[in-house]
Scaffold this motif. Sequence first.
Motif, PDB file in Angstrom:
ATOM      1  N   VAL A  22      40.650  49.454  41.626  1.00 23.55           N
ATOM      2  CA  VAL A  22      40.329  48.228  40.891  1.00 23.55           C
ATOM      3  C   VAL A  22      41.386  47.133  41.074  1.00 23.55           C
ATOM      4  CG1 VAL A  22      39.883  47.267  38.579  1.00 23.55           C
ATOM      5  CG2 VAL A  22      39.011  49.530  39.180  1.00 23.55           C
ATOM      6  N   MET A  73      45.835  47.623  33.320  1.00 25.21           N
ATOM      7  CA  MET A  73      44.542  47.833  32.640  1.00 25.21           C
ATOM      8  C   MET A  73      43.423  47.664  33.659  1.00 25.21           C
ATOM      9  SD  MET A  73      42.423  47.999  29.986  1.00 25.21           S
ATOM     10  CE  MET A  73      42.938  47.440  28.377  1.00 25.21           C
ATOM     11  N   ALA A  74      42.563  48.668  33.784  1.00 29.69           N
ATOM     12  CA  ALA A  74      41.461  48.577  34.752  1.00 29.69           C
ATOM     13  C   ALA A  74      40.291  49.436  34.294  1.00 29.69           C
ATOM     14  CB  ALA A  74      41.928  49.056  36.133  1.00 29.69           C
ATOM     15  N   ILE A  75      39.116  48.834  34.323  1.00 29.43           N
ATOM     16  CA  ILE A  75      37.868  49.560  34.059  1.00 29.43           C
ATOM     17  C   ILE A  75      37.143  49.715  35.395  1.00 29.43           C
ATOM     18  CG2 ILE A  75      35.612  49.433  32.899  1.00 29.43           C
ATOM     19  CD1 ILE A  75      37.859  49.965  30.928  1.00 29.43           C
ATOM     20  N   GLN A  80      32.445  47.719  34.221  1.00 25.96           N
ATOM     21  CA  GLN A  80      33.040  46.510  33.659  1.00 25.96           C
ATOM     22  C   GLN A  80      31.988  45.676  32.927  1.00 25.96           C
ATOM     23  OE1 GLN A  80      35.080  44.467  36.887  1.00 25.96           O
ATOM     24  NE2 GLN A  80      36.393  46.235  37.267  1.00 25.96           N
ATOM     25  N   ASN A  81      32.478  44.831  32.032  1.00 25.35           N
ATOM     26  CA  ASN A  81      31.612  43.914  31.266  1.00 25.35           C
ATOM     27  C   ASN A  81      30.646  44.630  30.336  1.00 25.35           C
ATOM     28  OD1 ASN A  81      32.699  41.563  32.488  1.00 25.35           O
ATOM     29  ND2 ASN A  81      31.530  42.066  34.321  1.00 25.35           N
ATOM     30  N   GLN A  82      31.021  45.818  29.894  1.00 29.15           N
ATOM     31  CA  GLN A  82      30.189  46.546  28.926  1.00 29.15           C
ATOM     32  C   GLN A  82      30.970  46.837  27.646  1.00 29.15           C
ATOM     33  OE1 GLN A  82      28.333  49.999  30.798  1.00 29.15           O
ATOM     34  NE2 GLN A  82      28.218  48.915  32.743  1.00 29.15           N
ATOM     35  N   GLY A  83      32.095  46.150  27.504  1.00 25.64           N
ATOM     36  CA  GLY A  83      32.862  46.295  26.266  1.00 25.64           C
ATOM     37  C   GLY A  83      33.710  47.550  26.183  1.00 25.64           C
ATOM     38  N   LEU A  84      33.977  48.215  27.309  1.00 23.89           N
ATOM     39  CA  LEU A  84      34.735  49.473  27.251  1.00 23.89           C
ATOM     40  C   LEU A  84      36.257  49.278  27.186  1.00 23.89           C
ATOM     41  CD1 LEU A  84      32.716  51.608  29.831  1.00 23.89           C
ATOM     42  CD2 LEU A  84      32.689  51.785  27.325  1.00 23.89           C
ATOM     43  N   GLY A  85      36.725  48.156  27.717  1.00 19.09           N
ATOM     44  CA  GLY A  85      38.177  47.926  27.778  1.00 19.09           C
ATOM     45  C   GLY A  85      38.840  48.000  26.415  1.00 19.09           C
ATOM     46  N   GLN A 107      50.872  40.774  30.958  1.00 13.24           N
ATOM     47  CA  GLN A 107      50.606  39.732  31.948  1.00 13.24           C
ATOM     48  C   GLN A 107      49.127  39.857  32.302  1.00 13.24           C
ATOM     49  OE1 GLN A 107      52.707  37.458  33.389  1.00 13.24           O
ATOM     50  NE2 GLN A 107      54.472  38.140  32.189  1.00 13.24           N
ATOM     51  N   ARG A 109      45.608  38.827  34.165  1.00  9.53           N
ATOM     52  CA  ARG A 109      44.971  38.109  35.262  1.00  9.53           C
ATOM     53  C   ARG A 109      44.063  37.047  34.651  1.00  9.53           C
ATOM     54  NH1 ARG A 109      43.690  42.244  40.161  1.00  9.53           N
ATOM     55  NH2 ARG A 109      45.700  43.304  40.111  1.00  9.53           N
ATOM     56  N   LEU A 111      41.053  36.147  35.081  1.00  7.13           N
ATOM     57  CA  LEU A 111      39.704  36.565  34.683  1.00  7.13           C
ATOM     58  C   LEU A 111      39.693  37.446  33.432  1.00  7.13           C
ATOM     59  CD1 LEU A 111      38.099  37.357  38.153  1.00  7.13           C
ATOM     60  CD2 LEU A 111      37.349  35.588  36.542  1.00  7.13           C
ATOM     61  N   ASN A 114      40.174  35.884  28.663  1.00  8.86           N
ATOM     62  CA  ASN A 114      39.220  35.837  27.542  1.00  8.86           C
ATOM     63  C   ASN A 114      39.002  37.199  26.912  1.00  8.86           C
ATOM     64  OD1 ASN A 114      38.819  33.141  27.475  1.00  8.86           O
ATOM     65  ND2 ASN A 114      37.010  33.183  28.810  1.00  8.86           N
ATOM     66  N   PHE A 115      39.068  38.236  27.742  1.00  7.49           N
ATOM     67  CA  PHE A 115      38.955  39.602  27.214  1.00  7.49           C
ATOM     68  C   PHE A 115      40.070  39.846  26.193  1.00  7.49           C
ATOM     69  CE2 PHE A 115      40.920  43.853  27.835  1.00  7.49           C
ATOM     70  CZ  PHE A 115      39.962  44.631  27.189  1.00  7.49           C
ATOM     71  N   ARG A 118      39.781  37.875  22.934  1.00 10.81           N
ATOM     72  CA  ARG A 118      38.789  38.422  22.012  1.00 10.81           C
ATOM     73  C   ARG A 118      39.407  39.462  21.078  1.00 10.81           C
ATOM     74  NH1 ARG A 118      34.676  38.641  25.450  1.00 10.81           N
ATOM     75  NH2 ARG A 118      34.983  40.736  26.210  1.00 10.81           N
TER      76      ARG A 118
HETATM   77  C1  LIG Z   1      39.508  43.003  32.376  1.00  9.28           C
HETATM   78  C2  LIG Z   1      38.856  44.328  32.015  1.00  9.28           C
HETATM   79  C3  LIG Z   1      39.928  45.379  31.757  1.00  9.28           C
HETATM   80  C4  LIG Z   1      38.062  44.115  30.725  1.00  9.28           C
HETATM   81  O1  LIG Z   1      37.392  45.304  30.372  1.00  9.28           O
HETATM   82  P1  LIG Z   1      35.808  45.270  30.111  1.00  9.28           P
HETATM   83  O2  LIG Z   1      35.414  46.551  29.515  1.00  9.28           O
HETATM   84  O3  LIG Z   1      35.126  44.848  31.368  1.00  9.28           O
HETATM   85  O4  LIG Z   1      35.783  44.113  29.007  1.00  9.28           O
HETATM   86  P2  LIG Z   1      34.578  43.386  28.302  1.00  9.28           P
HETATM   87  O5  LIG Z   1      33.269  43.948  28.728  1.00  9.28           O
HETATM   88  O6  LIG Z   1      34.902  43.398  26.846  1.00  9.28           O
HETATM   89  O7  LIG Z   1      34.785  41.877  28.803  1.00  9.28           O
HETATM   90  C5  LIG Z   1      34.835  41.540  30.167  1.00  9.28           C
HETATM   91  C6  LIG Z   1      35.404  40.146  30.324  1.00  9.28           C
HETATM   92  O8  LIG Z   1      36.324  40.115  31.434  1.00  9.28           O
HETATM   93  C7  LIG Z   1      35.822  39.243  32.467  1.00  9.28           C
HETATM   94  N1  LIG Z   1      36.168  39.850  33.764  1.00  9.28           N
HETATM   95  C8  LIG Z   1      37.024  40.869  33.931  1.00  9.28           C
HETATM   96  N2  LIG Z   1      37.174  41.167  35.228  1.00  9.28           N
HETATM   97  C9  LIG Z   1      36.406  40.316  35.907  1.00  9.28           C
HETATM   98  C10 LIG Z   1      36.101  40.131  37.279  1.00  9.28           C
HETATM   99  N3  LIG Z   1      36.666  40.897  38.210  1.00  9.28           N
HETATM  100  N4  LIG Z   1      35.247  39.150  37.610  1.00  9.28           N
HETATM  101  C11 LIG Z   1      34.684  38.363  36.671  1.00  9.28           C
HETATM  102  N5  LIG Z   1      34.949  38.508  35.368  1.00  9.28           N
HETATM  103  C12 LIG Z   1      35.762  39.474  34.973  1.00  9.28           C
HETATM  104  C13 LIG Z   1      34.360  39.163  32.190  1.00  9.28           C
HETATM  105  O9  LIG Z   1      33.808  37.977  32.713  1.00  9.28           O
HETATM  106  C14 LIG Z   1      34.329  39.140  30.666  1.00  9.28           C
HETATM  107  O10 LIG Z   1      34.739  37.864  30.231  1.00  9.28           O
HETATM  108  P3  LIG Z   1      34.200  37.141  28.928  1.00  9.28           P
HETATM  109  O11 LIG Z   1      34.791  37.873  27.800  1.00  9.28           O
HETATM  110  O12 LIG Z   1      34.692  35.764  29.055  1.00  9.28           O
HETATM  111  O13 LIG Z   1      32.709  37.295  28.970  1.00  9.28           O
HETATM  112  C15 LIG Z   1      37.890  44.836  33.134  1.00  9.28           C
HETATM  113  O14 LIG Z   1      36.808  43.931  33.281  1.00  9.28           O
HETATM  114  C16 LIG Z   1      38.572  45.029  34.474  1.00  9.28           C
HETATM  115  O15 LIG Z   1      39.083  46.088  34.760  1.00  9.28           O
HETATM  116  N6  LIG Z   1      38.564  43.986  35.330  1.00  9.28           N
HETATM  117  C17 LIG Z   1      39.131  44.045  36.658  1.00  9.28           C
HETATM  118  C18 LIG Z   1      40.630  44.355  36.663  1.00  9.28           C
HETATM  119  C19 LIG Z   1      41.436  43.428  35.760  1.00  9.28           C
HETATM  120  O16 LIG Z   1      41.308  42.215  35.828  1.00  9.28           O
HETATM  121  N7  LIG Z   1      42.272  44.044  34.932  1.00  9.28           N
HETATM  122  C20 LIG Z   1      43.101  43.329  33.989  1.00  9.28           C
HETATM  123  C21 LIG Z   1      44.449  43.169  34.554  1.00  9.28           C
HETATM  124  S1  LIG Z   1      45.431  42.155  33.466  1.00  9.28           S
END
Ligand SMILES: CC(C)(COP(=O)(O)OP(=O)(O)OC[C@H]1O[C@@H](n2cnc3c(N)ncnc32)[C@H](O)[C@@H]1OP(=O)(O)O)[C@@H](O)C(=O)NCCC(=O)NCCS
Length: 143
Positions: A22, A73-75, A80-85, A107, A109, A111, A114-115, A118
């Motif tokens: 991821v 942190m990585a899902i 992803q985007n299913q509220g698991l984080g 720190q 990223r 994208l 907003n997560f 929240r």
């Molecule tokens: C960021 C992350 C941990 C959030 O966990 P999740 O279970 O997907 O979280 P949620 O479903 O509650 O919310 C997802 C949010 O992250 C955004 N997001 C995260 N990664 C994204 C990606 N690669 N592309 C687009 N949007 C992304 C979604 O658009 C959404 O944003 P919103 O709240 O504005 O709608 C997960 O999406 C992830 O692993 N992303 C890729 C790796 C990453 O960015 N890790 C964080 C490092 S700081």
Amino acid sequence: MRIIEPATEADFEQYYQLRYDVLRAPWQQPPGTERASDDDRAIHAMLLDPENRAAGVCRLHFENEEEGQLRFMAIREDLQNQGLGKYLLHYLEDKARDAGCKYITLQARELAVNFYKRYGYKVVKKTHLLFGSIQHYQMEKYL
Ligand SMILES: CC(C)(COP(=O)(O)OP(=O)(O)OC[C@H]1O[C@@H](n2cnc3c(N)ncnc32)[C@H](O)[C@@H]1OP(=O)(O)O)[C@@H](O)C(=O)NCCC(=O)NCCS
């Protein structure tokens, strides 16, 4: 879904593979770059799907007595985007609170900003650019 703290070699193999898939592979980073030199001093949490496959990972370490820091942190992409984080976030926030931390820093990223917002995190400042393209923001939350 359930959260474990990886303990066996097999657990850690899955844990690091997900980190790599991821957070490193999409930017063509070589295997090994998913590991940090202070991983042995961190608390690791891994979300498992119903088939006991890694669904998400994150780690917590202590910068000092008051500050816990979350990293890696990585899902899994298909989940992803299913509220698991939030489950990993809350699990490690509880660990930090139990250890007496007053606040969490990380720190984020771009994208993921907003997560974290929240779940109560605030942006402190814009920080580094990872791999020349991923803008990061320092965020914090008082526990
Ligand atoms: C960021 C992350 C941990 C959030 O966990 P999740 O279970 O997907 O979280 P949620 O479903 O509650 O919310 C997802 C949010 O992250 C955004 N997001 C995260 N990664 C994204 C990606 N690669 N592309 C687009 N949007 C992304 C979604 O658009 C959404 O944003 P919103 O709240 O504005 O709608 C997960 O999406 C992830 O692993 N992303 C890729 C790796 C990453 O960015 N890790 C964080 C490092 S700081």
